[in-house]
Design a protein around this motif. Structure first.
Motif, PDB file in Angstrom:
ATOM      1  N   GLN A 154     -15.557   0.006   0.513  1.00 31.81           N
ATOM      2  CA  GLN A 154     -16.013   1.731   0.195  1.00 31.81           C
ATOM      3  C   GLN A 154     -17.116   2.010   0.793  1.00 31.81           C
ATOM      4  O   GLN A 154     -17.921   2.995   1.033  1.00 31.81           O
ATOM      5  N   SER A 197     -11.799   2.500 -19.716  1.00 33.41           N
ATOM      6  CA  SER A 197     -12.221   3.890 -19.820  1.00 33.41           C
ATOM      7  C   SER A 197     -11.186   4.591 -20.902  1.00 33.41           C
ATOM      8  O   SER A 197     -10.423   4.089 -21.437  1.00 33.41           O
ATOM      9  N   PHE A 228      -7.219   5.945 -15.038  1.00 32.17           N
ATOM     10  CA  PHE A 228      -6.149   5.142 -14.433  1.00 32.17           C
ATOM     11  C   PHE A 228      -8.435   4.279 -12.931  1.00 32.17           C
ATOM     12  O   PHE A 228      -8.278   3.449 -12.622  1.00 32.17           O
ATOM     13  N   ASP A 229      -8.382   5.601 -12.773  1.00 33.52           N
ATOM     14  CA  ASP A 229      -9.309   5.078 -11.593  1.00 33.52           C
ATOM     15  C   ASP A 229     -11.108   5.244 -12.405  1.00 33.52           C
ATOM     16  O   ASP A 229     -11.652   3.971 -11.550  1.00 33.52           O
ATOM     17  N   ALA A 230     -11.500   5.590 -13.382  1.00 35.41           N
ATOM     18  CA  ALA A 230     -12.947   4.874 -14.140  1.00 35.41           C
ATOM     19  C   ALA A 230     -12.793   3.319 -14.867  1.00 35.41           C
ATOM     20  O   ALA A 230     -13.827   3.178 -14.566  1.00 35.41           O
ATOM     21  N   CYS A 243      -7.561   3.229 -20.460  1.00 37.28           N
ATOM     22  CA  CYS A 243      -6.732   2.123 -19.405  1.00 37.28           C
ATOM     23  C   CYS A 243      -8.610   1.190 -19.527  1.00 37.28           C
ATOM     24  O   CYS A 243      -9.017   1.169 -19.657  1.00 37.28           O
ATOM     25  N   TYR A 282      -8.414   1.751   2.126  1.00 35.21           N
ATOM     26  CA  TYR A 282      -9.166   1.994   1.450  1.00 35.21           C
ATOM     27  C   TYR A 282     -10.228   2.462   2.178  1.00 35.21           C
ATOM     28  O   TYR A 282     -11.731   2.326   2.204  1.00 35.21           O
ATOM     29  N   TRP A 322     -11.649  12.524 -11.856  1.00 36.94           N
ATOM     30  CA  TRP A 322     -11.532  11.176 -11.859  1.00 36.94           C
ATOM     31  C   TRP A 322     -10.043  10.769 -12.993  1.00 36.94           C
ATOM     32  O   TRP A 322     -10.697  11.665 -13.957  1.00 36.94           O
ATOM     33  N   SER A 323      -9.523  10.067 -12.850  1.00 39.56           N
ATOM     34  CA  SER A 323      -8.140   9.764 -14.167  1.00 39.56           C
ATOM     35  C   SER A 323      -8.963   8.106 -14.601  1.00 39.56           C
ATOM     36  O   SER A 323      -9.799   8.773 -14.505  1.00 39.56           O
ATOM     37  N   LEU A 354     -15.249   0.640 -13.074  1.00 37.45           N
ATOM     38  CA  LEU A 354     -16.013   1.400 -11.942  1.00 37.45           C
ATOM     39  C   LEU A 354     -16.976   0.260 -13.000  1.00 37.45           C
ATOM     40  O   LEU A 354     -18.313   0.326 -12.200  1.00 37.45           O
TER      41      LEU A 354
END
Length: 272
Positions: free
Chosen positions: A163, A67, A120-122, A37, A188, A117-118, A125
């Motif tokens: 967040q 990622s 996609f999420d990472a 990703c 969020y 974490w996927s 970051l």
């Protein structure tokens, strides 16, 4: 491998094309990563237009944050150190060339994907989350009870800032251009949402603060510092994160003096 290579500057992302280029050849101190990703940031858009402060020589592969999984480890690290990440390890990072299926990077540009974490999420970051943290914590010294105004709150750095501010116990007032984007920001953690296309938005912000005093911190990646001063509390801090709106503002400094406020710039790349 497949990649988005920039051979000449373009006006918009739609002008880019996917092409086939040779796989990167890692140097002895580099990892080879299979990218799963990748993230899109405003500075990526500036770079393909030739407007960013860091422009690699043409041709180059666009993108930065990514990622993926380790395909090959370094053969020689300084001080005879062993590679931190084995083949197959899930990692995230940032380096020139994120819009590709593979990338060669040094170990200091990588971090392990958090458990659970996927990819996609990472993928977002490495740059966006530290930008929000450095701004709110290192520069503005956020604390519990602060009221924080976050512009473009549904964007990458905006969502990270929402967040982080909530984690510190702040009340978050989010702004965005549409109700859909405000809904994202609220999902969020944002407490309130205001569409900043309405010219009365500074007044709306003040009404959401105790006794209408204004916010303690403004987080601005857009270029809205001047109107934000109207709804900033005495002793407030305004963070200059970027200029996604396209114009660099000129501020009447007497307003800064009279409200006893601080203008705080953040160049996260200087920390990294």
């Amino acid at each position: 491998m497949r990649a988005i290579q920039v051979k000449e500057y373009v006006k918009r992302p739609e002008d880019l094309a996917i092409t086939t280029v040779p796989d990167p050849t890692p140097s002895p101190d580099e990892y080879l990563i299979a990218i799963h990703c990748t993230a899109t940031n405003f500075f990526d858009l500036l770079q393909i237009q030739g407007k960013y402060q860091h422009q690699p020589p043409l041709p180059w592969i666009s993108g930065s944050e990514f990622s993926g999984a380790v395909l090959q480890t370094p053969s020689s690290l300084p001080n005879n150190l062993s590679p931190k990440y084995p083949i197959g390890a899930k990692v995230f990072g940032a380096s020139q060339g994120g819009y590709a299926t593979k990338i060669a990077v040094k170990e200091d540009r990588l971090r392990p994907v958090p458990k659970g974490w996927s990819f996609f999420d990472a993928a977002g970051l490495f740059v966006t989350a530290p930008t929000g943290y450095a701004a709110l914590v290192t520069r503005a010294h956020i604390k519990k009870g602060d009221y924080v105004l976050i512009h473009a709150a549904a964007g990458g750095v905006g969502l990270a800032a929402v967040q982080i501010a909530k984690a510190f116990g702040a009340t978050v007032i989010a702004t965005a251009g549409t109700q859909h984007k405000l809904n994202i920001a609220k999902s969020y953690g944002a407490d309130h949402g205001i569409i900043y296309k309405d010219p009365t938005w500074p007044d709306q912000v003040k009404l959401l603060t105790p006794q209408g005093r204004g916010v303690d911190i403004v987080f601005d990646p857009v270029g809205l510092i001047a109107p934000s001063i109207k709804c900033t509390a005495f002793n407030g801090r305004l963070l200059v994160i970027g200029f996604a709106g396209g114009e660099i503002e000129k501020i009447a400094m007497n307003r800064v003096l009279l409200k006893n406020i601080s203008l705080l710039g953040l160049h996260w790349g200087a920390y990294a």
